[in-house]
Write a protein that holds these residues in place. Structure first.
Motif, PDB file in Angstrom:
ATOM      1  N   SER A 132       0.815  -1.221   0.000  1.00 55.74           N
ATOM      2  CA  SER A 132       0.000   0.000   0.000  1.00 55.74           C
ATOM      3  C   SER A 132       0.848   1.269   0.000  1.00 55.74           C
ATOM      4  N   ALA A 133       2.084   1.194   0.518  1.00 61.00           N
ATOM      5  CA  ALA A 133       2.926   2.385   0.630  1.00 61.00           C
ATOM      6  C   ALA A 133       3.476   2.784  -0.736  1.00 61.00           C
ATOM      7  N   ARG A 134       3.257   4.026  -1.109  1.00 59.11           N
ATOM      8  CA  ARG A 134       3.772   4.521  -2.393  1.00 59.11           C
ATOM      9  C   ARG A 134       4.010   6.026  -2.296  1.00 59.11           C
ATOM     10  N   ILE A 135       4.873   6.512  -3.162  1.00 54.08           N
ATOM     11  CA  ILE A 135       5.190   7.937  -3.210  1.00 54.08           C
ATOM     12  C   ILE A 135       4.305   8.599  -4.261  1.00 54.08           C
ATOM     13  N   VAL A 136       3.677   9.705  -3.879  1.00 55.84           N
ATOM     14  CA  VAL A 136       2.839  10.462  -4.816  1.00 55.84           C
ATOM     15  C   VAL A 136       3.327  11.908  -4.836  1.00 55.84           C
ATOM     16  N   GLY A 137       3.233  12.537  -6.019  1.00 56.07           N
ATOM     17  CA  GLY A 137       3.638  13.936  -6.135  1.00 56.07           C
ATOM     18  C   GLY A 137       5.073  14.189  -5.733  1.00 56.07           C
ATOM     19  N   ASN A 138       5.966  13.229  -5.955  1.00 56.11           N
ATOM     20  CA  ASN A 138       7.411  13.331  -5.712  1.00 56.11           C
ATOM     21  C   ASN A 138       7.822  13.279  -4.237  1.00 56.11           C
ATOM     22  N   SER A 139       7.050  13.897  -3.343  1.00 55.82           N
ATOM     23  CA  SER A 139       7.539  13.992  -1.961  1.00 55.82           C
ATOM     24  C   SER A 139       6.527  13.536  -0.910  1.00 55.82           C
ATOM     25  N   HIS A 140       5.361  13.045  -1.336  1.00 51.34           N
ATOM     26  CA  HIS A 140       4.316  12.687  -0.380  1.00 51.34           C
ATOM     27  C   HIS A 140       4.176  11.164  -0.265  1.00 51.34           C
ATOM     28  N   LEU A 141       3.744  10.718   0.898  1.00 48.73           N
ATOM     29  CA  LEU A 141       3.633   9.298   1.193  1.00 48.73           C
ATOM     30  C   LEU A 141       2.166   8.904   1.330  1.00 48.73           C
TER      31      LEU A 141
END
Length: 573
Positions: A504-513
């Protein structure tokens, strides 16, 4: 950046149980109330349902009787009145409140408003403003969100036979101006019970006293609370006591679908894309920058004209100009912030200092306060950003939790021309040649006083919570505690030994978790951590961690669901 977790002490268990039984409310919610010093049934009633009829009597404010008498005299003697306000959100909303309320009594021929030019006149009451009033035949000026330190300016106004009523909320100096009335709850000799009104709040109290003097119903005055709550949000005053009552009812007006909305605020709402229910946060981030932009980048009268617009068409036309100005402001903000941060990176002494003091003569004066806030976010320490204006170095200061930057600046008064403000935000002007000496002295004062832990951003945690307690009904109870803001913060919870659900853990928008949290392999809840992408690798390994967060509603494609907004993550050693 490392954060300092501060777990608030648990309140008295007996008090919690007693109040929980009386209110028939979840004990976790009652614990939050007790931490806010709401510990009995009557206090809880006033907290959950603030009542306007219980606002303090405005005549308890020092000089209020003199202010009302002078306003009454102006009304009966046919005098002209000028409503004068600062160029920020608090000032412009103050002007909109007082001008629109008095317009019905004085008529458009006998009342007008004035906002000083940020660049030609500077902050507060100006010679140009007084001269304008005298030349245009205004016998009385009502100054809003400024004036409590304007001793010389009021003396000059007296010479020109222009009277002043000052409505301010900043800390007074050692000498008060010789105005007809100086309304400021922070006056040492003022017994008004609530000290933290916004400037607009003080103007509202003057209108309340005037209305009561005339024997009028307060209902038309309460219709202006939509403007008052915008000032409360923008000026970051505590959402406690009287401010909480004013904000609560102001938000009810803004969110009432049956009430025709003020065209100017409605247009702002559309331009900001705020289609869901408004709260203090949405006013701070959606309304404030746009209203402020007019004063930062050009003429703040545009903002007042927008707030006073009578039709949707007029409001949208004026709001569009304000919004365009805000987009221009963003460009300056981004480029100057980048330059300021690079200056710190490139200077070893600056990187290791206890303060940030930067000066560049070409920076836009209108955004130095914003840049100071951005630099504080990056290098958490008292920060001052200066630029050149009218041959002087002028700028804004911002501070960290618990450190009085206004007091530290005041100890450098020998190097300054003028200064003023609050514990956490201040403005100052000084000779350009004094900047190096000021930087050195300010650093020495702060370094000698600030505690090491104050240079680590705190996260205050209200309570431990298990993930299976986060339900729709629990969230509805939390919402009853709004409006949230300084002094009544959105509760922060900590959950221990949680995991990210597999994959489920992924990086979105370059810097958000983005991730889904689970505890004991049972209850799961979605979460997002802005700027926390650095934790992704360790979380993805399946290691357990503690998390602190607030609870919110996420809406995606029309579907609403509970979501945690993660403030920080910590692995127990």
């Amino acid at each position: 950046m490392e954060k300092r977790w501060i777990r608030k002490p648990a309140p008295d268990a007996v008090k919690v149980r007693h109040l929980a039984d009386a209110l028939r409310v979840n004990e976790t919610i009652i614990s939050l109330l007790c931490q806010r010093n709401v510990c009995d049934f009557e206090e809880a009633r006033a907290y959950f349902r603030p009542v306007l009829s219980e606002l303090p009597d405005p005549l308890r404010m020092r000089d209020m009787d003199r202010a009302v008498d002078r306003l009454q005299h102006a009304l009966h003697e046919g005098e002209r009145v000028l409503v004068y306000g600062d160029y920020d959100v608090d000032g412009t909303t103050s002007v909109a409140v007082v001008y629109s309320y008095l317009l019905r009594f004085f008529g458009p021929e006998r009342i007008d408003y004035y906002i000083p030019d940020r660049y030609k006149e500077g902050y507060g009451i100006s010679v140009a403003g007084i001269d304008y009033a005298a030349e245009q035949g205004y016998a009385l000026i009502i100054a809003l969100d400024c004036g409590v330190k304007a001793v010389e300016m009021i003396a000059y106004a007296n010479e020109r036979n222009v009277d002043f009523i000052i409505c301010d909320h900043h800390l007074p100096g050692s000498t008060l101006p010789q105005a007809v009335a100086v309304l400021d709850p922070k006056r040492a000799d003022c017994e008004y019970p609530f000290k933290e009104l916004s400037g607009c709040g003080v103007g509202f109290k003057l209108m309340q006293a005037f209305s009561q003097h005339l024997g009028l119903d307060d209902a038309p005055l309460y219709e202006l609370l939509d403007l008052v709550v915008v000032s409360i949000a923008a000026d970051i005053v505590p959402i406690t006591g009287e401010n909480r009552t004013l904000a609560y009812h102001g938000l009810r007006l803004l969110n009432d679908p049956a009430r025709p909305q003020r065209p100017g605020l409605d247009a702002l709402r559309d331009l900001a894309g705020l289609h869901s229910e408004l709260n203090i946060s949405s006013l701070v981030f959606g309304f404030s920058p746009r209203i402020n932009a007019a004063g930062r980048m050009g003429d703040a009268k545009r903002s007042v004209a927008m707030l006073l617009a009578q039709t949707k068409e007029e409001a949208f036309d004026k709001a569009s100009v304000v919004d365009k100005t805000n987009q221009e402001r963003r460009g300056f903000d981004t480029s100057i912030t980048k330059e300021a941060l690079q200056m710190i990176e490139d200077d070893l002494l600056l990187r290791n200092a206890s303060t940030t003091v930067l000066y560049k003569e070409t920076w836009h004066k209108g955004v130095v306060g914003i840049v100071a806030s951005r630099c504080l976010d990056k290098y958490y320490r008292p920060t001052i950003i200066l630029t050149e204006s009218n041959g002087k170095a002028t700028g804004s200061a911002r501070s960290v939790v618990g450190f009085d930057v206004h007091e530290a600046i005041s100890e450098c008064a020998d190097l300054l021309d003028q200064y003023g403000g609050h514990m956490y935000a201040a403005g100052l002007t000084l000779p350009v040649e004094n900047v190096p000496a000021f930087r050195e002295k300010f650093e020495r004062i702060v370094a000698g006083r600030i505690r090491p832990e104050q240079l680590i951003p705190p996260v205050e945690i209200d309570s431990l919570l298990r993930l299976n307690e986060i339900t729709d009904s629990f969230y509805k109870l939390l919402r009853q505690m709004e409006p949230f803001g300084p002094g009544n913060a959105n509760p922060v919870f900590e959950s221990e030994c949680v995991y990210a659900s597999p994959d489920s853990a992924r990086i979105v928008g370059n810097s958000h978790l983005k991730l889904t949290l689970t505890q004991d392999g049972h209850h799961t809840v979605d979460a997002i951590g802005f700027g926390l992408a650095e934790y992704h690798e360790r979380i993805a390994k399946g290691l357990p961690f503690n998390v602190c967060y607030t609870i919110e509603i996420n809406e995606y494609r029309g579907v609403k669901s509970l979501q945690l907004r993660v403030k920080d993550i910590r692995w127990e050693e």
